[in-house]
Design an enzyme around this catalytic site. Structure first.
Site, PDB file in Angstrom:
ATOM      1  N   GLU B  75     -29.484  19.779 -90.198  1.00 57.38           N
ATOM      2  CA  GLU B  75     -30.835  20.522 -90.535  1.00 57.38           C
ATOM      3  C   GLU B  75     -30.857  21.461 -92.006  1.00 57.38           C
ATOM      4  OE1 GLU B  75     -29.668  19.747 -88.131  1.00 57.38           O
ATOM      5  OE2 GLU B  75     -30.824  17.599 -87.090  1.00 57.38           O
ATOM      6  N   HIS B 144     -36.906  18.917 -76.331  1.00 55.75           N
ATOM      7  CA  HIS B 144     -37.339  17.900 -76.579  1.00 55.75           C
ATOM      8  C   HIS B 144     -38.573  18.844 -76.306  1.00 55.75           C
ATOM      9  CE1 HIS B 144     -33.366  16.269 -76.509  1.00 55.75           C
ATOM     10  NE2 HIS B 144     -33.571  15.446 -77.209  1.00 55.75           N
TER      11      HIS B 144
END
Lengths: 438, 352
Positions: B75, B144
């Site tokens: 990322e 998540h």
């Protein structure tokens, strides 16, 4: 790595106790220095492979040291870039100017004209010579110790000083800490205080250039200490995955503030050797040898331009001065290190080379140094007319709120109005428009 | 009212095209890739495979590998190279697979993308849109389900946008991509396929039964910084975004409360005018978000409402949020700010 663990474990099992290895530099304040373990090969002894060479076929160059200038001050071997004397004198001139600039600005900080400064003494070749091997529109993503690139690219000295003084002439409107320059016109990316962030950015810029079918390449500079940042790993990975036309320059100047390069991993490998694990071409270069610095950068630039891929270059050098004006290196390293550094001084070595080939002499050198000092002095005086830090000649207050976004949102408009109100209370007699404060 | 009001016509039979939020996002990307050669879509699994949520399906095949491509799992790298691409002059649209995984890219977002225009005095900009699925309600557990929007709203120089309908998702995403400031575009994955009422034991409706799934095929934009009036009412003002817009709407309907519901759509810059107008009208304000409570964006909203509408308030401003715990797996519905918590807060606000 002899931190042997001979003692039995205190937990009572019959396995040996483990021991943590904490790196320790060669010498601390007051200690004598011994650089005998630093392997300095003969100048000219290193092969120069084709620019399309596979990284695995040039492993020795990642562990060795590419050198051109020998003890005889002559250029040797296949890495000699064979620059004409005029170019060499230009290079020397940039170095002299950079050194004079550093001296003056350091003094300016001590005189209270600005808050902060960082010299690049001893590392001039790693920015100036390297930058001269690039095209002027190749994009550079420097760290804070590559002021030599700006000087080599002809960036006006007065703009540098205005930025350092955060005065009303400062193109960056006094927003940035001194030396965090930016010049789009000179393809010089805005410097950030956050270390190594520029490395994946350089890779992204190079990817963009490749996406657009452009011919320009990118180069980035990072200190050996900052190679420990995750960003550097990202940069190396992305550079190889996309075969980005980028050069990753690692300035191994032995010190990251007070931490010697062992804390970045130098005890067991070289920084150039890191390249091999990524499938990058890796070169390790005498960072105080202006010709070797130029040649390595030129090799990597040719490689990138021919779509042959990225290169990581380690410049083995020495940070001759303190980390910054806020640092006192006598607190953590031996004062003798600088004098005994086996690769010498980059400016002296280039000067001696020019003299050795009959293209220079001490008188001209003296004149050059004097002119550089005079130019910096004169330009400093000129810049001081725009103000020095804290003496009121700064940009107007409202500029603080501009450029956070392209357009000023309501909450920043409200805060800008508040700042204006505060200013009127603090300095009721000042003119509302000049922003001078008092 | 500065907020855009959409006509509330629950169309039962229509020939108009209806799509879900995934398709709306895909269309926005497709249109922008077509319109602007500088738009680049990249991220983990977004290329050949078309994204783990299908948001980029078919885009690589149509626009080519140098416009839409897979990235390494980094990322920091994804955001970092996007900053560099922006400096070159491209308009990257990186995807972070889950908002829970945006943290390795935070230094690049906070220290670099957000400040680049400011620190370089406009020499360099970061015209990038970071897309990322966020929010809970899908048994996503700790990593998540998170809603980290307040991390970004706290950063000067970033815009934060969260759609709640397919129509908005497409129009807002196009605006974000065209915007010259870095934008965090959080997609509430719970409502990718259909609006969620919060009544998790009831069957979920698909988007095709919802009026806001009527989405024009071509290019259109929804301005950033403008809230949407979901419904008009007098009883209280509800400030929400993402999934919680639908949950709040369902609870009000269930309770027969006529609330003024504002879908904020853009958190920074915020549509303060719409908020002030509504709260001054109703005198009561409920703030709903999934994110944890302490220092969440609700705290900022509550402070703004209190500062700016104090003399119009007839009750304390209430916040209904996730609890101050990591997002749990098995106890999801005890954690989620659902109908019971919202109902209780509404009762408290309306009690006198």
């Amino acid at each position: 790595m002899a931190d042997a663990a001979d003692n039995p474990s205190p937990t009572g099992d019959n396995r040996p106790a483990l021991a943590l290895h904490v790196p320790e530099p060669r010498s601390r304040p007051g200690d004598p220095v011994n650089f005998s373990d630093v392997d300095i090969p003969e100048a000219g002894a290193q092969p120069r492979p084709d620019e399309g060479a596979k990284p695995e076929d040039m492993k020795d160059l990642a562990y060795g040291l590419v050198r051109v200038l020998g003890d005889d001050n002559k250029a040797h071997g296949p890495w000699d870039p064979k620059l004409d004397p005029e170019t060499l004198r230009t290079m020397l001139g940039h170095m002299a100017l950079t050194r004079a600039f550093d001296e003056r600005m350091f003094r300016g900080q001590r005189q209270g004209k600005t808050s902060f400064y960082m010299k690049c003494t001893g590392e001039e070749a790693t920015s100036i010579s390297a930058a001269m091997a690039l095209a002027s529109d190749d994009m550079v993503f420097p760290s804070y110790r590559q002021q030599g690139i700006l000087i080599a690219r002809g960036y006006p000295l007065i703009e540098m000083i205005n930025q350092i003084y955060s005065n009303k002439g400062d193109k960056l409107k006094g927003r940035q800490l001194p030396i965090m320059y930016s010049s789009r016109e000179h393809s010089f990316f805005s410097i950030s205080g956050n270390l190594a962030t520029q490395t994946p950015q350089a890779v992204g810029w190079a990817m963009a250039s490749a996406i657009k079918g452009d011919s320009r390449i990118a180069a980035t500079w990072v200190g050996e200490g900052s190679t420990a940042e995750g960003d550097f790993h990202s940069a190396c990975t992305f550079a190889t995955v996309y075969n980005a036309p980028v050069i990753l320059n690692v300035i191994n100047n032995q010190w990251a503030i007070s931490s010697f390069s062992g804390f970045a991993g130098s005890e067991r490998t070289t920084f150039a050797a890191r390249a091999l694990g990524y499938g990058l071409a890796g070169l390790r270069v005498d960072g105080n040898d202006a010709l070797a610095c130029f040649a390595a950068q030129q090799w990597a630039a040719n490689r990138a331009r021919a779509n042959q891929g990225p290169t990581l270059i380690e410049y083995f050098t020495y940070r001759a001065e303190g980390h910054s004006t806020s640092d006192d290196p006598s607190g953590y390293r031996s004062a003798q290190e600088r004098e005994e550094w086996p690769l010498g001084d980059p400016v002296m070595r280039l000067k001696n080379h020019l003299i050795a080939i009959g293209e220079w002499d001490e008188e001209r050198q003296e004149k050059m140094d004097l002119e550089a000092a005079e130019l910096v002095k004169k330009t400093t005086k000129e810049a001081e007319k725009n103000g020095i830090l804290g003496h009121g000649l700064h940009h107007p207050f409202h500029t603080m709120f501009e450029d956070v976004f392209e357009e000023l949102p309501w909450h920043l408009k409200e805060q800008a109005e508040q700042a204006t109100r505060e200013r009127k209370i603090k300095w009721p007699d000042s003119h509302p428009k000049d922003g001078a404060g008092k | 009212m500065s907020a855009e009001t959409q006509t509330a016509d629950p169309v039962a039979e229509t020939t108009e095209r209806r799509i879900n939020m995934i398709e709306a996002i895909n269309e926005a990307l497709d249109i922008m890739l077509e319109r602007d050669d500088d738009v680049i879509v990249m991220g983990e699994d977004v290329g050949y495979f078309g994204g783990v949520f299908r948001c980029t399906a078919g885009l690589q095949e149509k626009h080519g590998k140098t416009r839409v491509f897979d990235t390494p799992i980094s990322e920091c790298g994804i955001i970092g190279v996007a900053v560099g691409m922006g400096a070159y002059g491209l308009r990257p649209v990186p995807e972070i697979q889950f908002a829970d995984y945006i943290y390795p890219g935070l230094d690049q977002l906070i220290s670099e993308a957000a400040r680049l225009r400011y620190r370089s005095a406009t020499e360099y900009i970061a015209p990038m849109t970071v897309r990322s699925p966020f929010g809970g309600g899908i048994f996503g557990g700790q990593t998540h389900s998170q809603s980290p929007e307040s991390i970004f709203t706290h950063v000067s120089g970033l815009k934060t946008v969260i759609p709640s309908t397919p129509y908005d998702a497409k129009g807002l995403l196009i605006s974000c991509i065209e915007d010259n400031d870095p934008v965090i575009f959080f997609e509430p994955k719970r409502i990718y396929n259909g609006p969620f009422s919060g009544f998790y034991d009831k069957p979920v409706e698909p988007w095709k039964k919802h009026k806001d799934s009527v989405v024009p095929e071509g290019y259109y934009k929804i301005p950033l910084g403008k809230a949407r009036t979901v419904q008009e009412g007098e009883a209280l003002t509800v400030l929400a975004y993402g999934t919680m817009v639908h949950v709040a709407e369902a609870v009000c309907r269930e309770k027969g409360v006529y609330a003024d519901i504002l879908d904020l759509r853009t958190l920074v810059p915020l549509d303060i005018e719409a908020i002030e107008q509504s709260v001054r009208k109703t005198g009561r304000c409920l703030i709903v978000h999934e994110a944890t409570r302490t220092s969440g964006f609700g705290a900022e909203l509550s402070a703004l409402v209190t500062e700016r509408c104090f003399y119009h308030l007839e009750a304390p401003v209430e916040r209904v949020t996730g609890f101050d715990t990591p997002y749990p797996h098995s106890l999801e519905w005890a954690y989620f700010p659902g109908p019971v918590r919202i109902g209780e807060a509404i009762d408290k606000i309306l009690k006198d």
